[in-house]
Design a protein around this motif. Structure first.
Motif, mmCIF file in Angstrom:
data_model
loop_
_atom_site.group_PDB
_atom_site.id
_atom_site.type_symbol
_atom_site.label_atom_id
_atom_site.label_comp_id
_atom_site.label_asym_id
_atom_site.label_seq_id
_atom_site.Cartn_x
_atom_site.Cartn_y
_atom_site.Cartn_z
ATOM 1 N N GLY A 217 12.974 35.955 -2.351
ATOM 2 C CA GLY A 217 12.032 35.072 -3.014
ATOM 3 C C GLY A 217 10.650 35.682 -3.143
ATOM 4 N N VAL A 218 9.649 34.831 -3.265
ATOM 5 C CA VAL A 218 8.264 35.269 -3.448
ATOM 6 C C VAL A 218 7.658 35.590 -2.086
ATOM 7 C CG1 VAL A 218 5.984 34.624 -4.326
ATOM 8 C CG2 VAL A 218 8.053 33.854 -5.513
ATOM 9 N N SER A 219 6.897 36.669 -2.007
ATOM 10 C CA SER A 219 6.285 37.088 -0.744
ATOM 11 C C SER A 219 5.229 36.092 -0.294
ATOM 12 C CB SER A 219 5.649 38.474 -0.906
ATOM 13 O OG SER A 219 4.561 38.413 -1.815
ATOM 14 N N ASP A 220 4.970 36.075 1.001
ATOM 15 C CA ASP A 220 3.968 35.180 1.565
ATOM 16 C C ASP A 220 2.588 35.448 0.966
ATOM 17 O OD1 ASP A 220 5.893 34.015 3.152
ATOM 18 O OD2 ASP A 220 5.391 35.190 4.941
ATOM 19 N N ALA A 221 2.308 36.711 0.659
ATOM 20 C CA ALA A 221 0.997 37.061 0.112
ATOM 21 C C ALA A 221 0.752 36.363 -1.217
ATOM 22 C CB ALA A 221 0.881 38.575 -0.054
ATOM 23 N N LEU A 222 1.763 36.319 -2.069
ATOM 24 C CA LEU A 222 1.611 35.650 -3.358
ATOM 25 C C LEU A 222 1.649 34.129 -3.214
ATOM 26 C CD1 LEU A 222 3.663 37.886 -5.836
ATOM 27 C CD2 LEU A 222 1.221 37.938 -5.314
ATOM 28 N N VAL A 223 2.465 33.645 -2.288
ATOM 29 C CA VAL A 223 2.513 32.200 -2.037
ATOM 30 C C VAL A 223 1.126 31.703 -1.635
ATOM 31 C CG1 VAL A 223 3.426 30.396 -0.525
ATOM 32 C CG2 VAL A 223 4.963 32.129 -1.454
ATOM 33 N N SER A 224 0.440 32.475 -0.799
ATOM 34 C CA SER A 224 -0.875 32.046 -0.302
ATOM 35 C C SER A 224 -1.931 31.998 -1.400
ATOM 36 C CB SER A 224 -1.344 32.991 0.814
ATOM 37 O OG SER A 224 -1.641 34.294 0.300
ATOM 38 N N LEU A 225 -1.695 32.728 -2.506
ATOM 39 C CA LEU A 225 -2.650 32.745 -3.612
ATOM 40 C C LEU A 225 -2.365 31.675 -4.659
ATOM 41 C CD1 LEU A 225 -2.890 36.605 -4.138
ATOM 42 C CD2 LEU A 225 -4.720 35.119 -3.282
ATOM 43 N N SER A 226 -1.256 30.989 -4.506
ATOM 44 C CA SER A 226 -0.873 29.985 -5.512
ATOM 45 C C SER A 226 -1.539 28.643 -5.228
ATOM 46 C CB SER A 226 0.644 29.821 -5.538
ATOM 47 O OG SER A 226 1.091 29.260 -4.312
ATOM 48 N N ASP A 227 -1.619 27.819 -6.270
ATOM 49 C CA ASP A 227 -2.158 26.467 -6.109
ATOM 50 C C ASP A 227 -1.110 25.508 -5.566
ATOM 51 O OD1 ASP A 227 -4.664 27.160 -7.197
ATOM 52 O OD2 ASP A 227 -3.894 26.906 -9.230
ATOM 53 N N VAL A 228 0.152 25.747 -5.932
ATOM 54 C CA VAL A 228 1.199 24.816 -5.531
ATOM 55 C C VAL A 228 2.544 25.525 -5.466
ATOM 56 C CG1 VAL A 228 1.596 24.075 -7.913
ATOM 57 C CG2 VAL A 228 2.271 22.563 -6.049
ATOM 58 N N ARG A 229 3.343 25.143 -4.480
ATOM 59 C CA ARG A 229 4.723 25.622 -4.380
ATOM 60 C C ARG A 229 5.615 24.558 -5.002
ATOM 61 N NH1 ARG A 229 5.838 27.002 1.799
ATOM 62 N NH2 ARG A 229 5.086 24.865 1.964
ATOM 63 N N VAL A 230 6.325 24.925 -6.055
ATOM 64 C CA VAL A 230 7.159 23.941 -6.738
ATOM 65 C C VAL A 230 8.632 24.212 -6.458
ATOM 66 C CG1 VAL A 230 5.469 23.562 -8.581
ATOM 67 C CG2 VAL A 230 7.260 25.278 -8.895
ATOM 68 N N ARG A 231 9.389 23.147 -6.458
ATOM 69 C CA ARG A 231 10.844 23.261 -6.310
ATOM 70 C C ARG A 231 11.504 22.605 -7.520
ATOM 71 N NH1 ARG A 231 12.275 18.148 -4.957
ATOM 72 N NH2 ARG A 231 10.637 16.908 -3.962
ATOM 73 N N ILE A 232 12.665 23.092 -7.851
ATOM 74 C CA ILE A 232 13.469 22.484 -8.912
ATOM 75 C C ILE A 232 14.478 21.560 -8.234
ATOM 76 C CG2 ILE A 232 15.123 22.923 -10.769
ATOM 77 C CD1 ILE A 232 13.802 25.703 -11.066
ATOM 78 N N PRO A 233 14.412 20.256 -8.489
ATOM 79 C CA PRO A 233 15.333 19.326 -7.818
ATOM 80 C C PRO A 233 16.794 19.708 -8.061
ATOM 81 C CG PRO A 233 13.586 18.127 -8.941
ATOM 82 C CD PRO A 233 13.459 19.558 -9.377
ATOM 83 N N MET A 234 17.569 19.712 -6.998
ATOM 84 C CA MET A 234 18.994 20.042 -7.087
ATOM 85 C C MET A 234 19.787 18.975 -6.336
ATOM 86 S SD MET A 234 19.034 24.194 -6.587
ATOM 87 C CE MET A 234 18.188 24.121 -5.008
ATOM 88 N N PRO A 235 20.122 17.879 -7.001
ATOM 89 C CA PRO A 235 20.834 16.798 -6.316
ATOM 90 C C PRO A 235 22.279 17.142 -5.980
ATOM 91 C CG PRO A 235 20.623 16.315 -8.655
ATOM 92 C CD PRO A 235 19.798 17.538 -8.402
ATOM 93 N N GLY A 236 22.789 18.182 -6.594
ATOM 94 C CA GLY A 236 24.173 18.560 -6.337
ATOM 95 C C GLY A 236 24.305 19.524 -5.181
ATOM 96 N N HIS A 237 25.476 20.126 -5.066
ATOM 97 C CA HIS A 237 25.790 21.010 -3.947
ATOM 98 C C HIS A 237 25.504 22.455 -4.348
ATOM 99 C CE1 HIS A 237 27.663 22.332 -0.249
ATOM 100 N NE2 HIS A 237 28.422 23.170 -0.935
ATOM 101 N N ALA A 238 24.309 22.931 -4.030
ATOM 102 C CA ALA A 238 23.933 24.320 -4.287
ATOM 103 C C ALA A 238 22.761 24.671 -3.395
ATOM 104 C CB ALA A 238 23.553 24.531 -5.752
ATOM 105 N N GLU A 239 22.817 25.859 -2.801
ATOM 106 C CA GLU A 239 21.729 26.296 -1.918
ATOM 107 C C GLU A 239 20.504 26.706 -2.724
ATOM 108 O OE1 GLU A 239 20.879 30.006 1.105
ATOM 109 O OE2 GLU A 239 22.907 29.168 1.031
#
Length: 260
Positions: A217-239
Motif C-alpha cells: 500500500g501507501v507508505s507512512d510518509a505519504l499517508v502523513s502528508l495527506s488530508d484524509v485516508r479514504v476507504r472504498i466500502p466493501m460490503p461483500g467478502h473481500a480483503e
C-alpha cells in the motif's frame, strides 16, 4: 520501404530486441517500442515521430497497414521483416503487424491546481497500464510515478494502456513526498484502514489521489502528508481491491461528482 530483412542478426533488429527486453536500454536511450497498429496510430495522432518502423511481411500489403505507413513522417525509416524473424523479436504470442521505435514523450509542466494521480511503487505492468487508461478516460492528466514503479514505457504497460500514455503528462521518478507537500488542493490517500468512505468526500475541486504498492500500500510518509485516508466500502467478502480497480473507482467517483 527497404528490402525484406531475413536475418535476426541484423543490427537494427538486435537493437529493437534490446529495447523490448531491457528496461535499462529503454531508459538510457529514452526510447520505447510500440507493438501493433493501434499504439502507432495513437503516437502519430500526437505528432510523435518514430525513428524506425518494422513491418511484418505477412501484413505489409494490408490496406490498413498501408494507410498507416502513409502517415509516417519522412524522418521515419520503414523496414519490412520476414515473418519468421519478426516473430522472434516480439514477446507476443502472435506477431503484430508493426513494431515501432519511438522517443519517450516528455512530461509538460502542470498547472498548479491541476488534479493529479500519484502512484507509489506500482509493480505490475497490467495494473499500471490499466490505471493510466482510467486516468486518461477520467481526464486526470497529471500522473506522478515513484522511482520504484515498473517502467511505464515498457511494452507490457504500453499495451495495457491502449494509447493512454499519449493523453497524459507522465512524470517518471518523481519525489512523491515533495509533490504532495507542494500541492495546494485536497490530498487523498487510499487506505484499508481509512476513517472515511470515498463516497463522503468532495472530489469536485483540485485533488491529488495517492495509490500505493500492490502488497504494502501507501507508505507512512505519504499517508502523513495527506488530508484524509479514504476507504472504498466493501460490503461483500473481500480483503482488498486490486489497485487498478481501486484507482478506477476513485477516478470515476470524481467524474460522477463533476457531472452532478
Amino acid at each position: 520501404m527497404q528490402k525484406i530483412i531475413s536475418s535476426a542478426s541484423n543490427e537494427d533488429l538486435k537493437q529493437l530486441a534490446r529495447l523490448v527486453q531491457n528496461v535499462r536500454e529503454r531508459r538510457k536511450s529514452r526510447q520505447m517500442v510500440l507493438e501493433g497498429i493501434h499504439l502507432l496510430e495513437a503516437a502519430l495522432d500526437v505528432a510523435l515521430v518514430p525513428t524506425m518502423v518494422f513491418v511484418n511481411e505477412d501484413a505489409a500489403q494490408r490496406s490498413d497497414v498501408q494507410a498507416l505507413l502513409a502517415r509516417l513522417p519522412s524522418a521515419s525509416e520503414c523496414i519490412q521483416v520476414a515473418r519468421g524473424v519478426f516473430a522472434k523479436v516480439t514477446a507476443l504470442s502472435s506477431a503484430p503487424e508493426v513494431l515501432a521505435i519511438c522517443p519517450r514523450p516528455e512530461a509538460s509542466k502542470p498547472q498548479e491546481d491541476a488534479s493529479r494521480l500519484l502512484l507509489e511503487d506500482i509493480q505490475d505492468p497490467g495494473n499500471l497500464g490499466t490505471i493510466l487508461r482510467s486516468a486518461a478516460a477520467a481526464d486526470v492528466r497529471e500522473v506522478y510515478l515513484s522511482k520504484g514503479c515498473v517502467d511505464v514505457f515498457s511494452p507490457k504497460v504500453l499495451r495495457s494502456g491502449m494509447g493512454a500514455h499519449f493523453a497524459l503528462s507522465i512524470h517518471e521518478g518523481a519525489d512523491l513526498a515533495a509533490e504532495l507537500a507542494a500541492f495546494t488542493g485536497r490530498k487523498l490517500v487510499t487506505h484499508l484502514a481509512g476513517s472515511t468512505s470515498l463516497y463522503g468526500q468532495d472530489l469536485s475541486g483540485p485533488i491529488a489521489l495517492v495509490l500505493g504498492n500492490e502488497g504494502s500500500g501507501v507508505s507512512d510518509a505519504l499517508v502523513s502528508l495527506s488530508d484524509v485516508r479514504v476507504r472504498i466500502p466493501m460490503p461483500g467478502h473481500a480483503e482488498s481491491l486490486n489497485v487498478a480497480m481501486a484507482a478506477t473507482i476513485c477516478l470515476f467517483e470524481r467524474v460522477r461528482q463533476l457531472q452532478c
